[in-house]
Write a protein that holds these residues in place. Sequence first.
Motif, PDB file in Angstrom:
ATOM      1  N   TYR A  90       0.743  -1.284   0.101  1.00 61.39           N
ATOM      2  CA  TYR A  90      -0.009   0.101  -0.081  1.00 61.39           C
ATOM      3  C   TYR A  90       0.967   1.379   0.206  1.00 61.39           C
ATOM      4  CZ  TYR A  90      -3.928  -2.841   1.001  1.00 61.39           C
ATOM      5  OH  TYR A  90      -4.919  -3.989   0.894  1.00 61.39           O
ATOM      6  N   GLU A  91       1.885   1.157   0.806  1.00 60.55           N
ATOM      7  CA  GLU A  91       2.796   2.395   0.764  1.00 60.55           C
ATOM      8  C   GLU A  91       3.418   2.582  -0.653  1.00 60.55           C
ATOM      9  OE1 GLU A  91       4.367   2.279   5.362  1.00 60.55           O
ATOM     10  OE2 GLU A  91       5.509   1.139   3.846  1.00 60.55           O
ATOM     11  N   ALA A  92       3.691   1.666  -1.339  1.00 61.75           N
ATOM     12  CA  ALA A  92       4.129   1.843  -2.723  1.00 61.75           C
ATOM     13  C   ALA A  92       3.052   2.372  -3.434  1.00 61.75           C
ATOM     14  CB  ALA A  92       4.686   0.429  -3.298  1.00 61.75           C
ATOM     15  N   GLN A  93       1.906   1.836  -3.290  1.00 61.20           N
ATOM     16  CA  GLN A  93       0.786   2.596  -4.116  1.00 61.20           C
ATOM     17  C   GLN A  93       0.468   4.037  -3.980  1.00 61.20           C
ATOM     18  OE1 GLN A  93      -2.570  -0.023  -3.605  1.00 61.20           O
ATOM     19  NE2 GLN A  93      -1.686  -1.782  -4.645  1.00 61.20           N
ATOM     20  N   GLN A  94       0.746   4.211  -2.614  1.00 60.30           N
ATOM     21  CA  GLN A  94       0.480   5.462  -2.150  1.00 60.30           C
ATOM     22  C   GLN A  94       1.407   6.822  -3.094  1.00 60.30           C
ATOM     23  OE1 GLN A  94       1.345   5.952   2.206  1.00 60.30           O
ATOM     24  NE2 GLN A  94      -0.800   6.495   2.371  1.00 60.30           N
ATOM     25  N   ASN A 100      -6.371  12.894  -3.777  1.00 60.81           N
ATOM     26  CA  ASN A 100      -6.442  12.810  -2.559  1.00 60.81           C
ATOM     27  C   ASN A 100      -7.389  11.460  -2.101  1.00 60.81           C
ATOM     28  OD1 ASN A 100      -4.795  14.839  -1.976  1.00 60.81           O
ATOM     29  ND2 ASN A 100      -6.296  16.552  -2.137  1.00 60.81           N
ATOM     30  N   ARG A 101      -8.606  11.390  -2.770  1.00 61.27           N
ATOM     31  CA  ARG A 101      -9.343  10.241  -2.646  1.00 61.27           C
ATOM     32  C   ARG A 101      -8.691   9.008  -2.530  1.00 61.27           C
ATOM     33  NH1 ARG A 101     -12.599   6.958  -5.271  1.00 61.27           N
ATOM     34  NH2 ARG A 101     -11.958   7.919  -7.333  1.00 61.27           N
ATOM     35  N   GLU A 102      -8.051   8.568  -3.512  1.00 61.72           N
ATOM     36  CA  GLU A 102      -7.071   7.401  -3.537  1.00 61.72           C
ATOM     37  C   GLU A 102      -6.154   7.262  -2.505  1.00 61.72           C
ATOM     38  OE1 GLU A 102      -5.321   6.963  -7.355  1.00 61.72           O
ATOM     39  OE2 GLU A 102      -7.237   6.702  -8.583  1.00 61.72           O
ATOM     40  N   TYR A 103      -5.515   8.409  -1.942  1.00 62.78           N
ATOM     41  CA  TYR A 103      -4.476   8.523  -1.138  1.00 62.78           C
ATOM     42  C   TYR A 103      -5.038   8.299   0.199  1.00 62.78           C
ATOM     43  CZ  TYR A 103      -0.728  10.274   1.711  1.00 62.78           C
ATOM     44  OH  TYR A 103       0.216  10.345   2.910  1.00 62.78           O
ATOM     45  N   ASP A 104      -6.053   8.735   0.527  1.00 61.57           N
ATOM     46  CA  ASP A 104      -7.026   8.526   1.779  1.00 61.57           C
ATOM     47  C   ASP A 104      -7.273   7.186   1.904  1.00 61.57           C
ATOM     48  OD1 ASP A 104      -6.725  11.223   2.570  1.00 61.57           O
ATOM     49  OD2 ASP A 104      -8.774  11.791   1.895  1.00 61.57           O
ATOM     50  N   ALA A 105      -8.057   6.499   0.707  1.00 55.96           N
ATOM     51  CA  ALA A 105      -8.310   5.183   0.831  1.00 55.96           C
ATOM     52  C   ALA A 105      -7.105   4.350   1.112  1.00 55.96           C
ATOM     53  CB  ALA A 105      -8.797   4.974  -0.624  1.00 55.96           C
ATOM     54  N   ILE A 106      -5.861   4.440   0.415  1.00 57.10           N
ATOM     55  CA  ILE A 106      -4.924   3.445   0.674  1.00 57.10           C
ATOM     56  C   ILE A 106      -4.322   3.842   2.145  1.00 57.10           C
ATOM     57  CG2 ILE A 106      -2.580   3.189   0.216  1.00 57.10           C
ATOM     58  CD1 ILE A 106      -3.009   3.952  -2.566  1.00 57.10           C
ATOM     59  N   THR A 107      -4.575   5.037   2.723  1.00 61.40           N
ATOM     60  CA  THR A 107      -4.080   5.292   4.261  1.00 61.40           C
ATOM     61  C   THR A 107      -4.956   4.605   5.058  1.00 61.40           C
ATOM     62  OG1 THR A 107      -3.206   7.766   3.596  1.00 61.40           O
ATOM     63  CG2 THR A 107      -3.692   7.154   5.825  1.00 61.40           C
ATOM     64  N   LYS A 108      -6.069   4.676   4.869  1.00 54.94           N
ATOM     65  CA  LYS A 108      -6.924   3.747   5.762  1.00 54.94           C
ATOM     66  C   LYS A 108      -6.858   1.993   5.595  1.00 54.94           C
ATOM     67  CE  LYS A 108     -11.022   6.798   5.476  1.00 54.94           C
ATOM     68  NZ  LYS A 108     -12.564   7.108   5.154  1.00 54.94           N
ATOM     69  N   GLU A 109      -6.283   1.812   4.579  1.00 54.26           N
ATOM     70  CA  GLU A 109      -5.930   0.335   4.402  1.00 54.26           C
ATOM     71  C   GLU A 109      -4.507   0.141   5.210  1.00 54.26           C
ATOM     72  OE1 GLU A 109      -7.148  -2.312   3.159  1.00 54.26           O
ATOM     73  OE2 GLU A 109      -8.923  -1.498   2.465  1.00 54.26           O
ATOM     74  N   ILE A 110      -3.710   0.876   5.008  1.00 49.87           N
ATOM     75  CA  ILE A 110      -2.418   0.918   6.024  1.00 49.87           C
ATOM     76  C   ILE A 110      -2.929   0.855   7.455  1.00 49.87           C
ATOM     77  CG2 ILE A 110      -0.230   2.050   6.550  1.00 49.87           C
ATOM     78  CD1 ILE A 110      -0.064   3.088   3.556  1.00 49.87           C
ATOM     79  N   GLU A 111      -3.831   1.868   7.895  1.00 49.21           N
ATOM     80  CA  GLU A 111      -4.327   1.899   9.273  1.00 49.21           C
ATOM     81  C   GLU A 111      -4.907   0.618   9.584  1.00 49.21           C
ATOM     82  OE1 GLU A 111      -6.582   5.429   9.476  1.00 49.21           O
ATOM     83  OE2 GLU A 111      -5.006   6.788   9.678  1.00 49.21           O
ATOM     84  N   PHE A 112      -5.614   0.080   8.812  1.00 48.15           N
ATOM     85  CA  PHE A 112      -6.263  -1.196   9.132  1.00 48.15           C
ATOM     86  C   PHE A 112      -5.446  -2.276   9.311  1.00 48.15           C
ATOM     87  CE2 PHE A 112      -8.158  -5.182   7.460  1.00 48.15           C
ATOM     88  CZ  PHE A 112      -9.090  -5.287   8.600  1.00 48.15           C
ATOM     89  N   GLN A 113      -4.493  -2.492   8.501  1.00 46.93           N
ATOM     90  CA  GLN A 113      -3.175  -3.266   8.430  1.00 46.93           C
ATOM     91  C   GLN A 113      -2.494  -3.429   9.861  1.00 46.93           C
ATOM     92  OE1 GLN A 113      -3.032  -5.947   6.339  1.00 46.93           O
ATOM     93  NE2 GLN A 113      -4.805  -5.359   5.280  1.00 46.93           N
TER      94      GLN A 113
END
Length: 261
Positions: A90-94, A100-113
Amino acid sequence: MAKATIKEKIEASIEEKLKALYVVQLIDSKVDRIRTVRGELPLEVQDLEDLVAGLQTRLVNYTEEVDELEKQISDKKNAIKDHQNNIKKYEAQQNKVRNNREYDAITKEIEFQNLEIQLCEKRIKEFKAIIAGKKDFLDNAENELNDKKKDLKIKKDELDEIISETQKEEEELLSKSQKQFKLIETRLQKAYSRIRSNSHNGLAVVPVERNACGGCFNKIPPQRQLDINMHKKIIVCEHCGRILVAGNIISDENRNKILND
């Protein structure tokens, strides 16, 4: 004349039954004394065997539970690696997001992990604490099991020694008892067994001693003693229900021969 002969045969038959019953009692009483020598040892051995079996079962169960917990720890560690790999992905995808919407979605996934990693680490700590407690029990149980096995061996060896010393005599006496028992009719066999099982000292047939029942020691009326001495019918003590026989129904010489031959 014929009637008198029949009566004599019946009376003789009753006397023989009483003698056989008393012989069985004498033999069974000697067997009881032999078994008394063993005391509480058979029960102690049985209790120790049950305790050892119980400890072994608990050890097996606890060991299986520890193995299962260790497997779950291993699974959680593998899950942490998977979550960490997902975070890297996910960090690579960031770095390649377009808004910003894609960035926020990936950030949430990282937080979940990361939350999943924290949960796995929490579970691992819990499992390790449970394992530590179970291993303490396993160590103590192992020591207790070894101690009980030693105690069991000592008690069994002691019991085996006593049995080996008396087994032959006991078997010979039981064989004599069974032979005499077969001379008695079924009705009397059942009565003897019932009275003996209900008696605290195993006495079902007792002699009259000093004008009293040899079982409960209650006085017996003179007329009843006369009937007992005549050996013409089966008479039981009106107080304890034991079968009464005359003290001289078997001579001391015959008694010794029965028990010692």
